[in-house]
Scaffold this motif. Structure first.
Motif, PDB file in Angstrom:
ATOM      1  N   TYR A  17       0.863  -1.181   0.000  1.00  0.00           N
ATOM      2  CA  TYR A  17       0.000   0.000   0.000  1.00  0.00           C
ATOM      3  C   TYR A  17       0.897   1.228   0.000  1.00  0.00           C
ATOM      4  CZ  TYR A  17      -3.303   3.606   1.258  1.00  0.00           C
ATOM      5  OH  TYR A  17      -4.042   4.758   1.260  1.00  0.00           O
ATOM      6  N   MET A  18       0.871   1.964  -1.076  1.00  0.00           N
ATOM      7  CA  MET A  18       1.637   3.199  -1.199  1.00  0.00           C
ATOM      8  C   MET A  18       3.125   2.968  -0.942  1.00  0.00           C
ATOM      9  SD  MET A  18      -0.657   5.454  -2.075  1.00  0.00           S
ATOM     10  CE  MET A  18       0.088   7.031  -1.756  1.00  0.00           C
ATOM     11  N   ALA A  19       3.671   1.899  -1.519  1.00  0.00           N
ATOM     12  CA  ALA A  19       5.076   1.537  -1.276  1.00  0.00           C
ATOM     13  C   ALA A  19       5.767   1.109  -2.561  1.00  0.00           C
ATOM     14  CB  ALA A  19       5.134   0.437  -0.233  1.00  0.00           C
ATOM     15  N   ARG A  20       5.435   1.744  -3.681  1.00  0.00           N
ATOM     16  CA  ARG A  20       5.940   1.334  -4.995  1.00  0.00           C
ATOM     17  C   ARG A  20       7.456   1.157  -5.022  1.00  0.00           C
ATOM     18  NH1 ARG A  20       5.101   5.828  -8.581  1.00  0.00           N
ATOM     19  NH2 ARG A  20       7.022   6.505  -7.601  1.00  0.00           N
ATOM     20  N   ASP A  21       8.201   2.155  -4.570  1.00  0.00           N
ATOM     21  CA  ASP A  21       9.662   2.091  -4.680  1.00  0.00           C
ATOM     22  C   ASP A  21      10.257   1.023  -3.768  1.00  0.00           C
ATOM     23  OD1 ASP A  21       9.543   4.085  -6.605  1.00  0.00           O
ATOM     24  OD2 ASP A  21       9.779   5.688  -5.128  1.00  0.00           O
ATOM     25  N   TYR A  22       9.709   0.856  -2.569  1.00  0.00           N
ATOM     26  CA  TYR A  22      10.168  -0.216  -1.668  1.00  0.00           C
ATOM     27  C   TYR A  22       9.845  -1.579  -2.263  1.00  0.00           C
ATOM     28  CZ  TYR A  22      10.661   3.464   1.812  1.00  0.00           C
ATOM     29  OH  TYR A  22      11.036   4.589   2.480  1.00  0.00           O
ATOM     30  N   LEU A  23       8.647  -1.693  -2.838  1.00  0.00           N
ATOM     31  CA  LEU A  23       8.237  -2.960  -3.453  1.00  0.00           C
ATOM     32  C   LEU A  23       9.157  -3.310  -4.619  1.00  0.00           C
ATOM     33  CD1 LEU A  23       6.214  -5.305  -3.621  1.00  0.00           C
ATOM     34  CD2 LEU A  23       4.798  -3.827  -5.077  1.00  0.00           C
ATOM     35  N   ARG A  24       9.480  -2.344  -5.455  1.00  0.00           N
ATOM     36  CA  ARG A  24      10.389  -2.585  -6.586  1.00  0.00           C
ATOM     37  C   ARG A  24      11.715  -3.154  -6.087  1.00  0.00           C
ATOM     38  NH1 ARG A  24      10.655   2.269  -8.810  1.00  0.00           N
ATOM     39  NH2 ARG A  24       9.250   1.835 -10.537  1.00  0.00           N
ATOM     40  N   ARG A  25      12.308  -2.516  -5.077  1.00  0.00           N
ATOM     41  CA  ARG A  25      13.591  -2.996  -4.542  1.00  0.00           C
ATOM     42  C   ARG A  25      13.453  -4.393  -3.956  1.00  0.00           C
ATOM     43  NH1 ARG A  25      14.302   2.635  -2.704  1.00  0.00           N
ATOM     44  NH2 ARG A  25      13.694   1.986  -0.618  1.00  0.00           N
ATOM     45  N   SER A  26      12.355  -4.655  -3.274  1.00  0.00           N
ATOM     46  CA  SER A  26      12.118  -5.974  -2.690  1.00  0.00           C
ATOM     47  C   SER A  26      12.013  -7.047  -3.767  1.00  0.00           C
ATOM     48  CB  SER A  26      10.841  -5.944  -1.850  1.00  0.00           C
ATOM     49  OG  SER A  26      10.526  -7.215  -1.368  1.00  0.00           O
ATOM     50  N   LEU A  27      11.259  -6.773  -4.823  1.00  0.00           N
ATOM     51  CA  LEU A  27      11.086  -7.755  -5.896  1.00  0.00           C
ATOM     52  C   LEU A  27      12.393  -8.001  -6.639  1.00  0.00           C
ATOM     53  CD1 LEU A  27       7.607  -6.679  -7.304  1.00  0.00           C
ATOM     54  CD2 LEU A  27       8.125  -8.538  -5.712  1.00  0.00           C
ATOM     55  N   LEU A  28      13.181  -6.955  -6.857  1.00  0.00           N
ATOM     56  CA  LEU A  28      14.489  -7.137  -7.498  1.00  0.00           C
ATOM     57  C   LEU A  28      15.406  -7.990  -6.628  1.00  0.00           C
ATOM     58  CD1 LEU A  28      15.047  -3.559  -8.933  1.00  0.00           C
ATOM     59  CD2 LEU A  28      14.631  -5.660 -10.245  1.00  0.00           C
ATOM     60  N   SER A  29      15.348  -7.798  -5.322  1.00  0.00           N
ATOM     61  CA  SER A  29      16.172  -8.583  -4.402  1.00  0.00           C
ATOM     62  C   SER A  29      15.757 -10.052  -4.410  1.00  0.00           C
ATOM     63  CB  SER A  29      16.066  -8.015  -2.985  1.00  0.00           C
ATOM     64  OG  SER A  29      16.840  -8.770  -2.093  1.00  0.00           O
ATOM     65  N   VAL A  30      14.470 -10.313  -4.393  1.00  0.00           N
ATOM     66  CA  VAL A  30      13.988 -11.695  -4.445  1.00  0.00           C
ATOM     67  C   VAL A  30      14.467 -12.355  -5.731  1.00  0.00           C
ATOM     68  CG1 VAL A  30      11.922 -13.128  -4.702  1.00  0.00           C
ATOM     69  CG2 VAL A  30      11.994 -11.375  -2.940  1.00  0.00           C
ATOM     70  N   ALA A  31      14.312 -11.662  -6.843  1.00  0.00           N
ATOM     71  CA  ALA A  31      14.723 -12.235  -8.140  1.00  0.00           C
ATOM     72  C   ALA A  31      16.220 -12.520  -8.178  1.00  0.00           C
ATOM     73  CB  ALA A  31      14.336 -11.282  -9.263  1.00  0.00           C
ATOM     74  N   ALA A  32      17.009 -11.684  -7.531  1.00  0.00           N
ATOM     75  CA  ALA A  32      18.461 -11.848  -7.550  1.00  0.00           C
ATOM     76  C   ALA A  32      18.954 -12.962  -6.634  1.00  0.00           C
ATOM     77  CB  ALA A  32      19.137 -10.539  -7.160  1.00  0.00           C
ATOM     78  N   HIS A  33      18.201 -13.241  -5.574  1.00  0.00           N
ATOM     79  CA  HIS A  33      18.709 -14.159  -4.559  1.00  0.00           C
ATOM     80  C   HIS A  33      17.991 -15.500  -4.463  1.00  0.00           C
ATOM     81  CE1 HIS A  33      20.284 -10.253  -3.252  1.00  0.00           C
ATOM     82  NE2 HIS A  33      21.341 -10.981  -2.945  1.00  0.00           N
ATOM     83  N   LEU A  34      16.791 -15.588  -4.929  1.00  0.00           N
ATOM     84  CA  LEU A  34      16.031 -16.834  -4.817  1.00  0.00           C
ATOM     85  C   LEU A  34      16.254 -17.656  -6.078  1.00  0.00           C
ATOM     86  CD1 LEU A  34      14.164 -18.251  -2.837  1.00  0.00           C
ATOM     87  CD2 LEU A  34      12.245 -17.147  -3.954  1.00  0.00           C
ATOM     88  N   LYS A  35      16.974 -18.756  -5.940  1.00  0.00           N
ATOM     89  CA  LYS A  35      17.400 -19.541  -7.105  1.00  0.00           C
ATOM     90  C   LYS A  35      16.627 -20.849  -7.270  1.00  0.00           C
ATOM     91  CE  LYS A  35      20.473 -16.478  -8.022  1.00  0.00           C
ATOM     92  NZ  LYS A  35      20.153 -15.448  -8.976  1.00  0.00           N
ATOM     93  N   VAL A  36      15.500 -20.979  -6.620  1.00  0.00           N
ATOM     94  CA  VAL A  36      14.652 -22.158  -6.781  1.00  0.00           C
ATOM     95  C   VAL A  36      13.382 -21.714  -7.505  1.00  0.00           C
ATOM     96  CG1 VAL A  36      15.557 -23.315  -4.727  1.00  0.00           C
ATOM     97  CG2 VAL A  36      13.549 -21.829  -4.525  1.00  0.00           C
ATOM     98  N   PRO A  37      12.644 -22.650  -8.113  1.00  0.00           N
ATOM     99  CA  PRO A  37      11.384 -22.263  -8.744  1.00  0.00           C
ATOM    100  C   PRO A  37      10.475 -21.571  -7.724  1.00  0.00           C
ATOM    101  CG  PRO A  37      11.958 -24.505  -9.346  1.00  0.00           C
ATOM    102  CD  PRO A  37      12.916 -24.086  -8.269  1.00  0.00           C
ATOM    103  N   HIS A  38       9.961 -20.402  -8.102  1.00  0.00           N
ATOM    104  CA  HIS A  38       9.154 -19.642  -7.159  1.00  0.00           C
ATOM    105  C   HIS A  38       8.087 -18.835  -7.897  1.00  0.00           C
ATOM    106  CE1 HIS A  38      12.327 -16.846  -8.412  1.00  0.00           C
ATOM    107  NE2 HIS A  38      11.453 -15.890  -8.188  1.00  0.00           N
ATOM    108  N   GLU A  39       7.145 -18.386  -7.104  1.00  0.00           N
ATOM    109  CA  GLU A  39       6.138 -17.457  -7.602  1.00  0.00           C
ATOM    110  C   GLU A  39       6.103 -16.286  -6.633  1.00  0.00           C
ATOM    111  OE1 GLU A  39       2.339 -19.397  -7.614  1.00  0.00           O
ATOM    112  OE2 GLU A  39       2.307 -19.637  -5.451  1.00  0.00           O
ATOM    113  N   ILE A  40       5.754 -15.123  -7.154  1.00  0.00           N
ATOM    114  CA  ILE A  40       5.632 -13.933  -6.324  1.00  0.00           C
ATOM    115  C   ILE A  40       4.213 -13.422  -6.471  1.00  0.00           C
ATOM    116  CG2 ILE A  40       6.434 -11.583  -5.904  1.00  0.00           C
ATOM    117  CD1 ILE A  40       9.120 -12.438  -7.167  1.00  0.00           C
ATOM    118  N   ILE A  41       3.573 -13.199  -5.333  1.00  0.00           N
ATOM    119  CA  ILE A  41       2.206 -12.693  -5.309  1.00  0.00           C
ATOM    120  C   ILE A  41       2.215 -11.379  -4.545  1.00  0.00           C
ATOM    121  CG2 ILE A  41      -0.167 -13.133  -4.546  1.00  0.00           C
ATOM    122  CD1 ILE A  41       0.666 -16.184  -4.578  1.00  0.00           C
ATOM    123  N   VAL A  42       1.701 -10.324  -5.163  1.00  0.00           N
ATOM    124  CA  VAL A  42       1.587  -9.020  -4.503  1.00  0.00           C
ATOM    125  C   VAL A  42       0.113  -8.746  -4.291  1.00  0.00           C
ATOM    126  CG1 VAL A  42       1.943  -6.531  -4.724  1.00  0.00           C
ATOM    127  CG2 VAL A  42       3.726  -8.118  -5.499  1.00  0.00           C
TER     128      VAL A  42
END
Length: 78
Positions: A17-42
């Motif tokens: 909620y009203m956290a676009r820039d924080y969410l972007r950084r969080s999603l980029l971090s997950v993509a960079a560090h999580l190396k197993v098959p995954h899904e992301i739900i916002v």
């Protein structure tokens, strides 16, 4: 998000909620560090900061649940 040929072994679920820039950084971090098959739900709670547009443009594989209104935090006790 990883391209999956099998079901995800990890689901990442995040409210937003009203956290676009924080969410972007969080999603980029997950993509960079999580190396197993995954899904992301916002779960997007009707913020007016462009979060939905950012998700569509930058993270098309993310599953988005848009509430249409801010329901706030719901406490659940087990």
């Amino acid at each position: 998000m990883s391209k999956m040929s099998s079901p995800p072994s990890v689901s990442v679920i995040t409210p937003s909620y009203m956290a676009r820039d924080y969410l972007r950084r969080s999603l980029l971090s997950v993509a960079a560090h999580l190396k197993v098959p995954h899904e992301i739900i916002v779960v997007e709670d009707a913020g007016k900061d462009g979060t939905l547009e950012m998700l569509r443009a930058e993270f098309p594989d993310v599953i988005v649940m848009s509430n249409g209104l801010n329901r706030g935090v719901v406490e659940t006790r087990i």
